[in-house]
Scaffold this motif. Structure first.
Motif, short mmCIF file in Angstrom:
data_model
loop_
_atom_site.label_atom_id
_atom_site.label_comp_id
_atom_site.label_asym_id
_atom_site.label_seq_id
_atom_site.Cartn_x
_atom_site.Cartn_y
_atom_site.Cartn_z
N UNK A 51 -9.17 -5.88 0.12
CA UNK A 51 -9.77 -5.62 1.42
C UNK A 51 -9.39 -4.21 1.90
N UNK A 52 -10.30 -3.55 2.56
CA UNK A 52 -10.05 -2.20 3.08
C UNK A 52 -8.84 -2.17 4.02
N UNK A 53 -8.64 -3.24 4.77
CA UNK A 53 -7.50 -3.32 5.69
C UNK A 53 -6.16 -3.21 4.95
N UNK A 58 -1.30 0.04 3.57
CA UNK A 58 -0.48 0.72 2.56
C UNK A 58 -0.32 2.20 2.91
N UNK A 59 -1.32 2.77 3.56
CA UNK A 59 -1.25 4.17 3.97
C UNK A 59 -0.27 4.36 5.11
#
Length: 70
Positions: A51-53, A58-59
């Motif tokens: 998932x993009x979330x 992680x960023x």
């Protein structure tokens, strides 16, 4: 505990995990890798590891820590 980052996410993916269980607390969150979608309560939910979330977490998120247990 350590901060969640791309290296840990890559390790989880290489290990075959498909989901992350996200436990939300007031000023931080804890992620737990898992292989199935787990029923959760009001303060937790399961997210697909792709998932993009998850990549956004992680960023890093300003003023909010996301931890994992190693």
């Amino acid at each position: 505990m350590t901060d969640f980052n791309f290296a840990i996410l890559g390790n989880y993916m290489a290990s075959g995990y498909r989901y992350l269980l996200y436990h939300n607390f007031d000023h931080f969150a804890i992620l737990v890798p898992c292989n199935q979608d787990i029923a959760s309560d009001d303060n937790a939910y399961t997210i697909s590891i792709t998932d993009e979330q998850v990549f956004e977490m992680a960023f890093g998120i300003d003023e909010f820590s996301i931890y994992v247990f190693l």
